[in-house]
Motif scaffolding. Structure first.
Motif, mmCIF file in Angstrom:
data_model
loop_
_atom_site.group_PDB
_atom_site.id
_atom_site.type_symbol
_atom_site.label_atom_id
_atom_site.label_comp_id
_atom_site.label_asym_id
_atom_site.label_seq_id
_atom_site.Cartn_x
_atom_site.Cartn_y
_atom_site.Cartn_z
ATOM 1 N N ALA A 136 29.353 41.726 41.595
ATOM 2 C CA ALA A 136 30.074 40.628 40.946
ATOM 3 C C ALA A 136 30.208 40.851 39.446
ATOM 4 O O ALA A 136 31.201 40.450 38.832
ATOM 5 C CB ALA A 136 29.359 39.307 41.211
ATOM 6 N N MET A 137 29.187 41.490 38.846
ATOM 7 C CA MET A 137 29.134 41.664 37.397
ATOM 8 C C MET A 137 29.030 43.140 37.039
ATOM 9 O O MET A 137 28.477 43.941 37.810
ATOM 10 C CB MET A 137 27.931 40.919 36.816
ATOM 11 N N THR A 179 36.472 47.844 36.482
ATOM 12 C CA THR A 179 37.143 47.000 37.453
ATOM 13 C C THR A 179 36.640 47.372 38.852
ATOM 14 O O THR A 179 35.902 48.356 39.016
ATOM 15 C CB THR A 179 38.655 47.215 37.409
ATOM 16 N N LEU A 180 37.062 46.604 39.866
ATOM 17 C CA LEU A 180 36.730 47.004 41.241
ATOM 18 C C LEU A 180 37.253 48.405 41.512
ATOM 19 O O LEU A 180 36.554 49.236 42.116
ATOM 20 C CB LEU A 180 37.337 46.008 42.241
ATOM 21 N N ASN A 216 34.231 39.688 44.774
ATOM 22 C CA ASN A 216 33.749 38.329 44.539
ATOM 23 C C ASN A 216 34.750 37.557 43.687
ATOM 24 O O ASN A 216 35.124 37.988 42.604
ATOM 25 C CB ASN A 216 32.405 38.351 43.826
ATOM 26 N N GLU A 217 35.176 36.385 44.186
ATOM 27 C CA GLU A 217 36.096 35.544 43.420
ATOM 28 C C GLU A 217 35.473 34.199 43.054
ATOM 29 O O GLU A 217 36.179 33.272 42.651
ATOM 30 C CB GLU A 217 37.398 35.325 44.198
ATOM 31 N N SER A 218 34.162 34.079 43.183
ATOM 32 C CA SER A 218 33.496 32.828 42.827
ATOM 33 C C SER A 218 33.711 32.511 41.350
ATOM 34 O O SER A 218 33.687 33.409 40.492
ATOM 35 C CB SER A 218 31.990 32.925 43.091
ATOM 36 N N VAL A 219 33.915 31.245 41.050
ATOM 37 C CA VAL A 219 34.028 30.809 39.655
ATOM 38 C C VAL A 219 32.632 30.757 39.041
ATOM 39 O O VAL A 219 31.724 30.135 39.592
ATOM 40 C CB VAL A 219 34.700 29.426 39.568
ATOM 41 N N VAL A 242 33.279 41.492 37.104
ATOM 42 C CA VAL A 242 34.141 42.608 37.497
ATOM 43 C C VAL A 242 35.540 42.054 37.779
ATOM 44 O O VAL A 242 35.693 41.021 38.439
ATOM 45 C CB VAL A 242 33.583 43.327 38.743
ATOM 46 N N LYS A 243 36.556 42.725 37.277
ATOM 47 C CA LYS A 243 37.944 42.273 37.448
ATOM 48 C C LYS A 243 38.699 43.174 38.416
ATOM 49 O O LYS A 243 38.250 44.270 38.745
ATOM 50 C CB LYS A 243 38.647 42.229 36.088
ATOM 51 N N LEU A 244 39.868 42.682 38.828
ATOM 52 C CA LEU A 244 40.769 43.454 39.683
ATOM 53 C C LEU A 244 41.932 43.980 38.856
ATOM 54 O O LEU A 244 42.493 43.252 38.031
ATOM 55 C CB LEU A 244 41.334 42.565 40.801
#
Length: 315
Positions: free
Chosen positions: A218-219, A229-230, A252-255, A272-274
């Motif tokens: 996630a991080m 990034t992913l 992971n897309e949790s806020v 981590v971003k897409l």
């Protein structure tokens, strides 16, 4: 009955196995790195010249089916105070070492603890060799030892072993018979990739046509995956194994609450971003995390279980 093989190490793998042991009608195998050379595990490794058992100990506890699992886990993870004699050592590591002596082998200790904890599935080391992980940084700096790699403020080019590592034969067999192979969750360069750079393990994964799934962290991790990034994570897996090692990536897309994000940013860690570019693998977005009592981000075993079950239904 599907055969699932999960490859990794560290606390991330333990979180995954805590959820996945609840999946019905599957045979679970965890293939765990033994490259750890820090803390109690590192001290025992250096004195007795045995493979690192710390990550394996965590996974054994995570895969226990005992009702009083928490008590066993607390005992196995209990750490003595101080830094001399047994100070700083994990009780579980000392028990593991004692069982190695009484059973005569590293695998004998794993099998004994598996029986005591009523473990679901198999826990296998990727190798029984005593290994030292090296990292070559982008500026040419060479770092020796898994514990030292994240401490260097640099960017990793690759990680490697200086000698040929003999894979554990049962690990190869498990990969060959797998219906689903999962990488992660865990530190990219010090938990997941140390297994993949054992040539025969990557070769066995490559030759098995089953789906390969990557659960991305996630991080970002300071000293390992700064700014990743992913897609960067997957590129690193590919660089250390073979072309197109991932069919499905779970993101992971949790806020994340602002106060949590700020605490992590102070430590140099970011979500981590897409990237926007389309890749040759499927990306599944899921809410995978929760916050513990200290506000630290943890992967939710139940969310991992659900995601794996969804993937299993499609194969």
């Amino acid at each position: 009955m599907k055969n699932i093989v999960v490859i990794g190490g560290g606390t991330g793998l333990s979180s995954m196995m805590m959820g996945m042991k609840k999946i019905k009608n599957v045979n679970l195998t965890a293939i765990v790195t033994v490259a750890d050379d820090g803390g109690s595990t590192g001290r025992i490794r250096d004195v007795y010249h045995v493979p690192a058992m710390g990550d394996i100990r965590h996974v054994l506890c995570a895969m226990s089916l005992e009702e009083n699992e928490t008590l066993f886990t607390e005992l196995m993870n209990y750490r003595f105070e101080g830094d001399e004699d047994i100070g700083g050592h994990s009780l579980g590591n000392l028990i593991f070492l004692a069982l190695m002596d009484t059973t005569g082998s590293f695998m004998g200790a794993i099998q004994s603890i598996s029986r005591i904890l009523n473990v679901k599935g198999k826990i296998l080391p990727s190798t029984l060799d005593v290994v030292t992980l090296y990292a070559l940084m982008q500026d040419g700096t060479l770092v020796r030892g898994e514990k030292n790699i994240p401490t260097v403020s640099n960017h990793i080019d690759k990680v490697f072993y200086q000698q040929h590592i003999t894979p554990y034969p049962q690990a190869i067999e498990a990969i060959e018979n797998a219906d689903l192979i999962i990488y992660g969750i865990g530190s990219l360069y010090t938990s997941v990739i140390p297994n993949l750079i054992i040539e025969e393990i990557s070769q066995a994964i490559y030759e098995n046509p089953c789906p390969k799934v990557y659960f991305c962290n996630a991080m970002t991790q300071p000293g390992e995956t700064d700014g990743y990034t992913l897609q960067d994570h997957v590129r690193a897996l590919e660089k250390h194994s073979f072309k197109n090692p991932v069919d499905v990536a779970v993101f992971n897309e949790s806020v994340i609450p602002d106060f949590v994000r700020e605490n992590y940013e102070a430590e140099g860690s970011y979500p981590v971003k897409l990237e926007k570019e389309t890749e040759n693998y499927t990306v599944i977005r899921r809410n995978l995390i929760y916050l513990d009592e200290k506000g630290r981000i943890r992967h939710n075993p139940d969310a991992v279980q659900k995601a794996v079950e969804e993937i299993l239904e499609k194969i």
